[in-house]
Design an enzyme around this catalytic site. Structure first.
Site, PDB file in Angstrom:
ATOM      1  N   VAL A   9       0.870  -1.171   0.000  1.00 49.88           N
ATOM      2  CA  VAL A   9       0.000   0.000   0.000  1.00 49.88           C
ATOM      3  C   VAL A   9       0.904   1.217   0.000  1.00 49.88           C
ATOM      4  CG1 VAL A   9      -2.011  -1.069   1.105  1.00 49.88           C
ATOM      5  CG2 VAL A   9      -0.215  -0.033   2.516  1.00 49.88           C
ATOM      6  N   SER A  10       0.376   2.341  -0.461  1.00 50.33           N
ATOM      7  CA  SER A  10       1.197   3.540  -0.616  1.00 50.33           C
ATOM      8  C   SER A  10       1.371   4.338   0.664  1.00 50.33           C
ATOM      9  CB  SER A  10       0.594   4.446  -1.696  1.00 50.33           C
ATOM     10  OG  SER A  10       0.559   3.769  -2.921  1.00 50.33           O
TER      11      SER A  10
END
Length: 186
Positions: A9-10
């Site tokens: 995930v960012s």
């Protein structure tokens, strides 16, 4: 033969649970989880997984964009997998490089990425040629203009100042002055 999963995930406020669940359902024995932009060069969990993966192992992601942010990055990684005999699957895109169809699709992606690189290079060359035609040469600006260089030569030859003294007067390093003199007198 080990099946690895890679989930990313960012940002820290995003959740890895859904990716981890899907990867385990796809048969992943080990899931490496990362929080950080895919554009980052340093992805420690990905690097650890890649160091462990061996011939006939499989790497699975839930989506191609979890592995890399650009097509060229993905091509580079999957080409490395192929060279090392590692299979690759992306669940969302239903891509499996273990199958002939999956390999064909990835080779098409590779051809498109190469075409894109050539087009960018061609546009860059045309842009540079147009800039040169308009008198712009690009690069770093000169620290010593031709007039300043002529003055420096005069100070050294006629005024008998030292190279370091002239460099201080011109507000440049001695190395810069030496290079400019070498090019200017060459």
């Amino acid at each position: 033969m080990t099946t690895f999963g890679y989930a990313r995930v960012s940002t820290p406020d995003q959740n890895l649970d859904a990716q981890e669940r899907d990867l385990k359902a796809a048969g992943c024995q080990l899931v490496f989880k990362e929080v950080g932009s895919g554009a980052k060069r340093s992805r420690p969990q990905l690097e650890t997984m890649l160091s462990l993966a061996q011939t006939d192992d499989t790497i699975i992601v839930t989506s191609l964009d979890r592995l890399g942010r650009t097509l060229s990055d993905l091509i580079h990684l999957v080409t490395d997998f192929e060279k090392r005999g590692i299979n690759f699957k992306s669940l969302r895109e239903q891509l499996d490089t273990h199958t002939p169809t999956g390999r064909l699709i990835f080779h098409v992606f590779g051809a498109i990425a190469e075409f894109e690189r050539h087009m960018i290079r061609e546009r860059t060359q045309r842009g540079l040629a147009a800039a040169r035609a308009n008198g712009r040469t690009g690069g770093r600006p000169l620290l010593l203009s031709p007039d300043k260089l002529a003055k420096a030569v005069d100070l050294i030859d006629n005024q008998k100042l030292t190279l370091s003294g002239v460099a201080r007067l011109m507000d440049v390093s001695e190395a810069t002055l030496r290079r400019a003199l070498k090019k200017g007198r060459g």
